[in-house]
Design a protein around this motif. Structure first.
Motif, PDB file in Angstrom:
ATOM      1  N   LEU A 276       0.834  -1.215   0.000  1.00 28.52           N
ATOM      2  CA  LEU A 276       0.000   0.000   0.000  1.00 28.52           C
ATOM      3  C   LEU A 276       0.863   1.257   0.000  1.00 28.52           C
ATOM      4  CD1 LEU A 276      -2.751  -1.056   2.574  1.00 28.52           C
ATOM      5  CD2 LEU A 276      -2.895  -1.063   0.076  1.00 28.52           C
ATOM      6  N   VAL A 277       1.981   1.204   0.707  1.00 25.99           N
ATOM      7  CA  VAL A 277       2.917   2.336   0.711  1.00 25.99           C
ATOM      8  C   VAL A 277       3.420   2.601  -0.708  1.00 25.99           C
ATOM      9  CG1 VAL A 277       5.192   3.131   1.483  1.00 25.99           C
ATOM     10  CG2 VAL A 277       3.664   1.972   3.087  1.00 25.99           C
ATOM     11  N   LEU A 278       3.799   1.549  -1.400  1.00 31.05           N
ATOM     12  CA  LEU A 278       4.329   1.698  -2.760  1.00 31.05           C
ATOM     13  C   LEU A 278       3.264   2.206  -3.724  1.00 31.05           C
ATOM     14  CD1 LEU A 278       6.488  -1.552  -2.930  1.00 31.05           C
ATOM     15  CD2 LEU A 278       7.294   0.792  -2.642  1.00 31.05           C
ATOM     16  N   ILE A 279       2.028   1.773  -3.529  1.00 30.33           N
ATOM     17  CA  ILE A 279       0.939   2.268  -4.367  1.00 30.33           C
ATOM     18  C   ILE A 279       0.757   3.772  -4.152  1.00 30.33           C
ATOM     19  CG2 ILE A 279      -1.569   2.200  -4.711  1.00 30.33           C
ATOM     20  CD1 ILE A 279      -1.422  -0.818  -4.121  1.00 30.33           C
ATOM     21  N   CYS A 280       0.807   4.206  -2.909  1.00 30.59           N
ATOM     22  CA  CYS A 280       0.694   5.643  -2.609  1.00 30.59           C
ATOM     23  C   CYS A 280       1.859   6.421  -3.218  1.00 30.59           C
ATOM     24  CB  CYS A 280       0.645   5.864  -1.104  1.00 30.59           C
ATOM     25  SG  CYS A 280      -0.890   5.316  -0.331  1.00 30.59           S
ATOM     26  N   PHE A 281       3.060   5.860  -3.159  1.00 32.43           N
ATOM     27  CA  PHE A 281       4.214   6.508  -3.781  1.00 32.43           C
ATOM     28  C   PHE A 281       4.005   6.658  -5.284  1.00 32.43           C
ATOM     29  CE2 PHE A 281       7.606   5.228  -0.397  1.00 32.43           C
ATOM     30  CZ  PHE A 281       7.085   6.187   0.452  1.00 32.43           C
ATOM     31  N   SER A 282       3.345   5.688  -5.896  1.00 23.75           N
ATOM     32  CA  SER A 282       3.080   5.749  -7.340  1.00 23.75           C
ATOM     33  C   SER A 282       2.176   6.924  -7.679  1.00 23.75           C
ATOM     34  CB  SER A 282       2.434   4.444  -7.813  1.00 23.75           C
ATOM     35  OG  SER A 282       3.294   3.343  -7.587  1.00 23.75           O
ATOM     36  N   TYR A 283       1.211   7.189  -6.794  1.00 22.20           N
ATOM     37  CA  TYR A 283       0.309   8.321  -7.019  1.00 22.20           C
ATOM     38  C   TYR A 283       1.067   9.649  -6.976  1.00 22.20           C
ATOM     39  CZ  TYR A 283      -3.513   4.994  -6.221  1.00 22.20           C
ATOM     40  OH  TYR A 283      -4.369   3.934  -6.301  1.00 22.20           O
ATOM     41  N   ILE A 284       2.075   9.718  -6.113  1.00 18.78           N
ATOM     42  CA  ILE A 284       2.896  10.927  -6.042  1.00 18.78           C
ATOM     43  C   ILE A 284       3.827  11.003  -7.248  1.00 18.78           C
ATOM     44  CG2 ILE A 284       4.675  12.136  -4.713  1.00 18.78           C
ATOM     45  CD1 ILE A 284       3.479  10.901  -2.196  1.00 18.78           C
ATOM     46  N   ALA A 285       4.400   9.869  -7.603  1.00 16.77           N
ATOM     47  CA  ALA A 285       5.361   9.830  -8.712  1.00 16.77           C
ATOM     48  C   ALA A 285       4.742  10.286 -10.026  1.00 16.77           C
ATOM     49  CB  ALA A 285       5.925   8.414  -8.861  1.00 16.77           C
ATOM     50  N   ILE A 286       3.444  10.038 -10.180  1.00 17.89           N
ATOM     51  CA  ILE A 286       2.797  10.320 -11.464  1.00 17.89           C
ATOM     52  C   ILE A 286       2.639  11.820 -11.728  1.00 17.89           C
ATOM     53  CG2 ILE A 286       0.355  10.425 -10.837  1.00 17.89           C
ATOM     54  CD1 ILE A 286      -0.089   8.337 -13.115  1.00 17.89           C
ATOM     55  N   ILE A 287       2.904  12.652 -10.698  1.00 17.24           N
ATOM     56  CA  ILE A 287       2.831  14.111 -10.890  1.00 17.24           C
ATOM     57  C   ILE A 287       3.752  14.537 -12.031  1.00 17.24           C
ATOM     58  CG2 ILE A 287       3.409  16.358  -9.868  1.00 17.24           C
ATOM     59  CD1 ILE A 287       2.526  15.231  -7.171  1.00 17.24           C
ATOM     60  N   GLY A 288       4.980  13.994 -12.018  1.00 12.70           N
ATOM     61  CA  GLY A 288       5.964  14.381 -13.036  1.00 12.70           C
ATOM     62  C   GLY A 288       5.519  14.078 -14.452  1.00 12.70           C
ATOM     63  N   VAL A 289       4.992  12.855 -14.677  1.00 10.64           N
ATOM     64  CA  VAL A 289       4.574  12.481 -16.031  1.00 10.64           C
ATOM     65  C   VAL A 289       3.252  13.133 -16.396  1.00 10.64           C
ATOM     66  CG1 VAL A 289       5.832  10.305 -15.948  1.00 10.64           C
ATOM     67  CG2 VAL A 289       3.453  10.355 -15.220  1.00 10.64           C
ATOM     68  N   SER A 290       2.466  13.517 -15.394  1.00  7.48           N
ATOM     69  CA  SER A 290       1.185  14.173 -15.678  1.00  7.48           C
ATOM     70  C   SER A 290       1.387  15.541 -16.304  1.00  7.48           C
ATOM     71  CB  SER A 290       0.368  14.314 -14.392  1.00  7.48           C
ATOM     72  OG  SER A 290       0.023  13.053 -13.873  1.00  7.48           O
ATOM     73  N   VAL A 291       2.522  16.167 -15.992  1.00  9.43           N
ATOM     74  CA  VAL A 291       2.824  17.477 -16.572  1.00  9.43           C
ATOM     75  C   VAL A 291       2.877  17.381 -18.093  1.00  9.43           C
ATOM     76  CG1 VAL A 291       4.572  19.290 -16.752  1.00  9.43           C
ATOM     77  CG2 VAL A 291       4.052  18.276 -14.536  1.00  9.43           C
ATOM     78  N   LYS A 292       3.424  16.289 -18.594  1.00  8.82           N
ATOM     79  CA  LYS A 292       3.527  16.062 -20.034  1.00  8.82           C
ATOM     80  C   LYS A 292       2.285  15.378 -20.595  1.00  8.82           C
ATOM     81  CE  LYS A 292       7.649  17.776 -20.420  1.00  8.82           C
ATOM     82  NZ  LYS A 292       7.899  19.003 -21.213  1.00  8.82           N
ATOM     83  N   LYS A 293       1.312  15.123 -19.706  1.00  9.67           N
ATOM     84  CA  LYS A 293       0.032  14.524 -20.112  1.00  9.67           C
ATOM     85  C   LYS A 293       0.229  13.217 -20.882  1.00  9.67           C
ATOM     86  CE  LYS A 293      -2.325  18.971 -20.098  1.00  9.67           C
ATOM     87  NZ  LYS A 293      -3.093  19.980 -20.847  1.00  9.67           N
ATOM     88  N   THR A 294       1.022  12.333 -20.288  1.00 10.04           N
ATOM     89  CA  THR A 294       1.225  11.016 -20.884  1.00 10.04           C
ATOM     90  C   THR A 294       1.068   9.943 -19.817  1.00 10.04           C
ATOM     91  OG1 THR A 294       2.822   9.555 -21.978  1.00 10.04           O
ATOM     92  CG2 THR A 294       3.724  11.247 -20.523  1.00 10.04           C
ATOM     93  N   THR A 295       0.441   8.850 -20.180  1.00 13.85           N
ATOM     94  CA  THR A 295       0.255   7.723 -19.260  1.00 13.85           C
ATOM     95  C   THR A 295       1.149   6.546 -19.619  1.00 13.85           C
ATOM     96  OG1 THR A 295      -1.564   6.889 -20.633  1.00 13.85           O
ATOM     97  CG2 THR A 295      -2.143   8.347 -18.804  1.00 13.85           C
ATOM     98  N   LEU A 296       1.993   6.720 -20.629  1.00 17.82           N
ATOM     99  CA  LEU A 296       2.844   5.625 -21.085  1.00 17.82           C
ATOM    100  C   LEU A 296       3.769   5.093 -19.988  1.00 17.82           C
ATOM    101  CD1 LEU A 296       3.751   3.774 -23.359  1.00 17.82           C
ATOM    102  CD2 LEU A 296       5.360   5.556 -24.096  1.00 17.82           C
TER     103      LEU A 296
END
Length: 199
Positions: free
Chosen positions: A60-80
């Motif tokens: 669950l900790v790692l899943i939460c970290f993934s939600y934070i990590a996705i901020i960076g790629v969200s800036v470029k609007k890519t889910t790849l």
């Protein structure tokens, strides 16, 4: 929502630092108190899964970290990067299950799940930092996560004479964890509180 603000990266970094350590603390509590939680909420048939419960808390900790990590790629609007990470994690889960389940049973499956899930935030953070660099303090979060995990496992290994001493020792260790986090992050909490008030 704050991505266009001048201090957005600083806020992201501070939140990750505090949130990451808080998650490490909560996961360590679950690891230590898993036997008591199962005794309180389940039947004896489930008591032997205490180690599995503690291990999966870190998933669950790692899943939460993934939600934070996705901020960076969200800036470029890519889910790849996220999709790629999930595919890699799925493949790793299958391989690790094949290896670990015959050796360690259900605990092996739990370890395989957490080990494979570790790929997701690492990969997304790696890609995200290239797209939108945020000064995350990965070392500090990792240090406390590993430290609390080691201590929690060691406490679980102790053979107690009765349930009262068992809960007492675990509660004392939990208070030490809290004291350590408060002392280590006093300046960060004050700085983040100041930013929030300014908003």
């Amino acid at each position: 929502s704050i991505i266009d603000n001048a201090d957005a990266k600083d806020v992201y970094a501070k939140v990750f630092l505090l949130f990451g350590q808080l998650l490490a603390f909560i996961a360590s509590l679950l690891m230590m108190f898993a036997p008591e939680v199962l005794m309180l909420f389940t039947s004896p048939a489930y008591y032997e899964s205490a180690w599995v419960t503690g291990i999966l808390g870190y998933n669950l900790v790692l899943i939460c970290f993934s939600y934070i990590a996705i901020i960076g790629v969200s800036v470029k609007k890519t889910t790849l990067p996220y999709a790629t990470a999930m595919v890699l994690a799925t493949m790793a889960t299958i391989v690790l299950d094949i290896i670990l389940i015959p050796m360690y049973g259900i605990e092996g499956s739990a370890i395989a799940t957490v080990a494979a899930q570790l790929i997701v935030p690492i990969y997304i953070f790696y890609k995200g930092q290239k797209m939108y660099f945020i000064p995350y303090d990965f070392k500090k979060v990792s240090f406390y996560t590993i430290l609390f995990l080691i201590v929690a496992v060691l406490v679980r290994k102790i053979t107690f004479t009765n349930i009262f001493s068992q809960i007492g020792v675990k509660s004392f260790v939990s208070l030490i964890f809290i004291a350590v986090l408060v002392l280590a992050n006093k300046d960060q909490v004050v700085a983040l509180n100041k930013i929030v008030k300014q908003r």
